[in-house]
Design an enzyme around this catalytic site. Structure first.
Site, PDB file in Angstrom:
ATOM      1  N   SER A  97       6.981 -19.178  -3.895  1.00  0.00           N
ATOM      2  CA  SER A  97       5.708 -18.983  -4.600  1.00  0.00           C
ATOM      3  C   SER A  97       4.568 -19.132  -3.610  1.00  0.00           C
ATOM      4  CB  SER A  97       5.558 -20.029  -5.714  1.00  0.00           C
ATOM      5  OG  SER A  97       4.332 -19.882  -6.389  1.00  0.00           O
ATOM      6  N   CYS A  98       3.668 -18.149  -3.582  1.00  0.00           N
ATOM      7  CA  CYS A  98       2.487 -18.240  -2.726  1.00  0.00           C
ATOM      8  C   CYS A  98       1.241 -18.316  -3.604  1.00  0.00           C
ATOM      9  CB  CYS A  98       2.404 -17.054  -1.762  1.00  0.00           C
ATOM     10  SG  CYS A  98       2.083 -15.460  -2.542  1.00  0.00           S
ATOM     11  N   PRO A  99       0.097 -18.708  -3.057  1.00  0.00           N
ATOM     12  CA  PRO A  99      -1.105 -18.907  -3.866  1.00  0.00           C
ATOM     13  C   PRO A  99      -1.516 -17.701  -4.700  1.00  0.00           C
ATOM     14  CG  PRO A  99      -1.405 -19.893  -1.726  1.00  0.00           C
ATOM     15  CD  PRO A  99      -0.101 -19.161  -1.671  1.00  0.00           C
TER      16      PRO A  99
END
Length: 464
Positions: free
Chosen positions: A8-10
């Site tokens: 998960s990335c921002p």
């Protein structure tokens, strides 16, 4: 062996899926099975089941924002940044093979410092991850507000001596109002999900209430609110106040009402009081000073700002430095300064487009894999995904990173000096197609300049 992973990335776009692919390939190349759950902008995909987790010999979390780890209690767990999940996938799998990952106990002490930049031992989630968690939830509201405002002005605006004006009572005036309404949620959402990242669900309501108070100067006698800076401060205050209250031991008779009554009410009052009676006016003064500086920028200061923002965007291609610049530009849209996001929108797409063009111009200097990666990078650049440049930077950082930074800086300067604006927190030609950009011809000119500089510079360096 069997592994499970969460990526998960921002922003939930490129890094999330690139990390999933790299980890999958690394595990399969070493003869292992792996299932990767992605938590992207469209939600959770390939969700891990209880059976998946029960059978797993190890867990990998590659994330740039908060991920719930309680379901992995009792499993060997490695937690790294999403960028490390892309760059160090084989090393992570190797550590699990050797049994070097600690067993996750569910306590703060059980969190390992997986790398020098990943998790701070015994101190919970890093500040950056908490901040980016708020930003990831804020971005859709900025997109809705910015795009609707831009569309209403572009289609429904009538030229007058005061600029574009949307007639009262028209459909496009209503669309404008909806866009403005979306912007009003920006700061409370940012605050709420920062607090949520720190203190889990009990932090959400106090964070949003604190963010609303922070954004409305009427609460503390100021003509302006504290903007996104106040929202960030409110989110962190709310999160840590809630976490502190959650840690207080209370009689069993009171425990059932703690999460629904005591924690939200007390923490909301604490955060609001801090702003109303303490830091509201000083932070609002900082925001007013920032706004005045942006409004009064001369050409020299505008060039310097564009160079700094352009360089930051290209430096780590979606990493922490990139996200700081991106957050500033996104927040400035809501503060009425889309001219800050304009140069950023150009800088965002220059690295992948520039490297794509470079492979087309000098195919002999690149391997077959790099030529194919160049085609993919070019396509990603068209839709504003800077991460398309990562494979090139990972393989040859000394030549590639300076080239994309200089190209992005040049493109950003041209955009800044020519008055290019962007009303949504995104970049690449796609934003021009969506009519989110003002001064479209110069937007494309700025992109062309940045791409040309990057392509020529990287090919020159590779010829030495």
């Amino acid at each position: 062996m069997r592994f499970v992973a969460v990526t998960s990335c921002p922003t939930g776009i490129a890094h999330t899926y690139m990390a999933a692919e790299k980890l999958s390939r690394a595990a399969q190349a070493r003869g292992h099975e792996i299932k990767v759950e992605t938590q992207g902008s469209i939600g959770v995909e390939n969700r891990l089941t209880e059976e998946d987790i029960r059978l797993a010999d190890g867990v990998i979390i590659a994330a740039g924002k908060g991920v719930d780890k309680e379901r992995f209690r009792g499993k060997r767990l490695i937690e790294v940044s999403v960028a490390e999940g892309i760059k160090m996938a084989e090393g992570i799998i190797e550590r699990l093979e050797k049994g070097e990952a600690p067993v996750f106990t569910g306590s703060l002490e059980g969190r390992e410092e997986a790398s020098e930049t990943a998790v701070v031992k015994g101190k919970g989630m890093p500040v950056y991850q908490n901040l980016m968690n708020g930003v990831s939830y804020m971005i859709p509201f900025v997109v809705i507000g910015g795009l609707l405002i831009a569309l209403s002005l572009a289609i429904g605006g009538k030229p007058t001596s005061k600029g574009l004006v949307i007639p009262e009572g028209s459909m496009w005036n209503t669309v404008l109002s909806v866009g403005v309404a979306s912007f009003t949620f920006m700061v409370p959402i940012l605050s709420g999900f920062i607090a949520y990242s720190i203190a889990d669900r009990p932090g959400l309501a106090p964070g949003m209430v604190g963010g609303y108070v922070a954004a409305n100067g009427a609460f503390y006698g100021s003509s302006a609110g504290t903007g996104f800076i106040g929202g960030i401060v409110a989110g962190f205050i709310a999160g840590y106040v809630v976490r502190y209250i959650k840690g207080i031991r209370v009689p069993k008779i009171i425990q059932p009402v703690m999460p629904i009554l005591v924690i939200p009410v007390v923490s909301s009052l604490v955060v609001s009081s801090v702003f109303i009676f303490g830091i509201g006016k000083p932070i609002a003064g900082i925001m007013e000073g920032l706004t005045s500086w942006l409004n009064g920028m001369q050409d020299s200061s505008r060039v310097a700002l564009a160079m700094v923002l352009g360089g930051m965007i290209a430096f780590d291609m979606g990493g922490p430095v990139n996200k700081v610049a991106f957050l500033f530009g996104s927040a400035m849209i809501g503060e009425g300064h889309p001219e800050i996001m304009g140069p950023i929108a150009v800088a965002i797409c220059v690295p992948p487009l520039g490297l794509g063009v470079a492979t087309m111009l000098a195919r002999s200097r690149y391997s077959k894999e790099e030529v194919e990666a160049g085609k993919a990078a070019f396509a990603m650049g068209l839709v504003g995904i800077t991460e398309g440049a990562i494979p090139f930077a990972a393989k040859d950082p000394v030549r590639v990173i300076p080239s994309i930074m200089v190209g992005s800086m040049c493109g950003a300067v041209v955009a800044m000096l020519s008055g290019v604006t962007d009303h949504v927190p995104h970049g690449g030609p796609i934003v021009a197609v969506l009519q989110a950009v003002d001064n479209v011809p110069m937007f494309f000119a700025a992109v062309a300049v940045g791409v040309a500089v990057t392509a020529v510079m990287v090919n020159f360096l590779k010829s030495r």
